[in-house]
Design a protein around this motif. Structure first.
Motif, PDB file in Angstrom:
ATOM      1  N   HIS A 305       0.865  -1.331   0.031  1.00  0.00           N
ATOM      2  CA  HIS A 305      -0.033   0.173   0.138  1.00  0.00           C
ATOM      3  C   HIS A 305       0.962   1.222  -0.082  1.00  0.00           C
ATOM      4  CE1 HIS A 305      -3.154   2.988   0.937  1.00  0.00           C
ATOM      5  NE2 HIS A 305      -2.641   3.352   1.872  1.00  0.00           N
ATOM      6  N   LEU A 306       1.889   1.280   0.938  1.00  0.00           N
ATOM      7  CA  LEU A 306       2.571   2.558   0.756  1.00  0.00           C
ATOM      8  C   LEU A 306       3.550   2.725  -0.379  1.00  0.00           C
ATOM      9  CD1 LEU A 306       3.451   5.090   2.575  1.00  0.00           C
ATOM     10  CD2 LEU A 306       4.879   3.604   3.754  1.00  0.00           C
ATOM     11  N   HIS A 307       4.086   1.524  -1.095  1.00  0.00           N
ATOM     12  CA  HIS A 307       4.644   1.500  -2.258  1.00  0.00           C
ATOM     13  C   HIS A 307       3.772   2.375  -3.143  1.00  0.00           C
ATOM     14  CE1 HIS A 307       8.568  -0.780  -2.320  1.00  0.00           C
ATOM     15  NE2 HIS A 307       7.676  -1.885  -1.751  1.00  0.00           N
ATOM     16  N   GLU A 308       2.497   2.074  -3.267  1.00  0.00           N
ATOM     17  CA  GLU A 308       1.732   2.425  -4.426  1.00  0.00           C
ATOM     18  C   GLU A 308       1.567   4.102  -3.938  1.00  0.00           C
ATOM     19  OE1 GLU A 308      -0.929  -1.711  -5.009  1.00  0.00           O
ATOM     20  OE2 GLU A 308      -1.861   0.126  -4.120  1.00  0.00           O
ATOM     21  N   THR A 309       1.156   4.436  -2.721  1.00  0.00           N
ATOM     22  CA  THR A 309       1.141   5.707  -2.501  1.00  0.00           C
ATOM     23  C   THR A 309       2.606   6.331  -2.843  1.00  0.00           C
ATOM     24  OG1 THR A 309      -0.271   5.242  -0.578  1.00  0.00           O
ATOM     25  CG2 THR A 309       0.549   7.260  -0.475  1.00  0.00           C
ATOM     26  N   LEU A 310       3.537   6.217  -2.410  1.00  0.00           N
ATOM     27  CA  LEU A 310       4.722   7.011  -2.638  1.00  0.00           C
ATOM     28  C   LEU A 310       5.117   7.130  -3.917  1.00  0.00           C
ATOM     29  CD1 LEU A 310       7.015   5.629   0.363  1.00  0.00           C
ATOM     30  CD2 LEU A 310       6.052   7.986   0.114  1.00  0.00           C
TER      31      LEU A 310
END
Length: 315
Positions: A305-310
């Protein structure tokens, strides 16, 4: 240059400078004949010729008919390689004062021949780096813009040249090449660092990559990233491994955001994302995200999830 009035008394200053030079040259750790040291200005001129030969149209200002391009490349390449040979000969002369055996007079020529054979692959690597920059930066309008304007591409172009010279046995000339890039871009890459394909430094100012760093393919760094060693040699006792493997390993497909500092022989696993201003002294598993403010290492669904956000915000 500012004119110094003839009436100014410089005798004492000149004497003090002479005493300082004498003390330096007779210091216990040994100094070498100044005339034998490679010339930064000469290496800079050789690099200008070499870059023009590698990219005649965009960086070499060649504007003639296509059937004359090879002649232009040959002329600039011969000039560059002749100067590199002279500077490598000077480097060998410098080292000769500490060597037990004499250097073979043909070694500089052999290094230049081997270096020339690497220029085609270097051009291909830099082309891949330009493609990576075009894919990684939505602000880029063309590959030509990236080649001409992006400091990260200038730095990696100079690094790939310096790395070849370093590996062939001309470390001082290689270091001069890397410092020319540092002066022009604010990006400091030691010529010993090993860097894979499709490498992109976005913005770039303040990036530092140490001598024994190993970087995989498709890695992207932002400004003020440091891949450094944990402590200066001589300050603490270090093992042979710590001396020869002092800097991080960054595996394929890693993104490291602005201001991150990664120190020591740690491994950043494949596909990891390192957030801005993170301070890291330990390994990071593949696919993880390391983010401020608490520098917690995330894995699994949270990491995805954080990969996609960043990465979405970077676009």
């Amino acid at each position: 240059m500012m004119h110094v009035p003839d009436t100014l008394d410089l005798a004492s200053t000149i004497a003090e400078l002479r005493a300082a030079r004498t003390a330096w040259r007779h210091d216990a750790d040994g100094r070498h004949t100044v005339a034998r040291f490679p010339s930064r200005d000469a290496v800079s001129a050789a690099m200008d010729d070499l870059v023009a030969a590698l990219f005649p149209g965009r960086l070499g200002a060649f504007a003639g008919p296509a059937d004359l391009e090879d002649a232009f490349v040959e002329a600039r390449l011969r000039a560059a390689l002749a100067e590199f040979r002279r500077q490598i000969e000077r480097e060998f002369g410098y080292w000769q004062e500490e060597a037990v055996l004499a250097f073979d007079a043909s070694q500089a020529a052999m290094i230049v021949d081997l270096f020339a054979a690497e220029l085609g692959p270097i051009r291909e690597l830099v082309d891949d780096d330009v493609r990576a920059a075009f894919l990684g930066d939505p602000a880029a309008r063309s590959a030509d813009e990236i080649l001409v304007c992006y400091p990260g591409i200038t730095a990696i172009l100079y690094h790939r040249i310096a790395h070849a010279l370093y590996g062939l046995g001309a470390p001082i000339v290689a270091r001069i090449v890397s410092e020319l890039a540092n002066g022009r871009t604010g990006i400091d890459i030691h010529p010993g660092a090993t860097i894979g394909r499709r490498f992109f430094i976005d913005h770039g100012t303040g990036v530092v990559i140490g001598e024994t760093a190993i970087i995989g393919d498709r890695v992207q760094l932002y400004q003020h990233v440091t891949l450094g060693a944990r402590s200066p040699l001589g300050v603490t006792d270090v093992s042979p491994r710590e001396r020869l493997a002092r800097h991080p390993i960054v595996e394929d497909d890693v993104v490291i955001y602005a201001g991150a500092t990664i120190l020591g022989r740690v491994t950043i696993g494949q596909g990891a994302t390192i957030g801005g201003n993170v301070w890291l002294l330990e390994d990071v598993p593949a696919g993880s995200v390391v983010a401020q403010p608490t520098a917690v290492i995330l894995a699994g669904e949270a990491a995805d999830h954080l990969h996609e956000t960043l990465r979405g915000r970077a676009a």
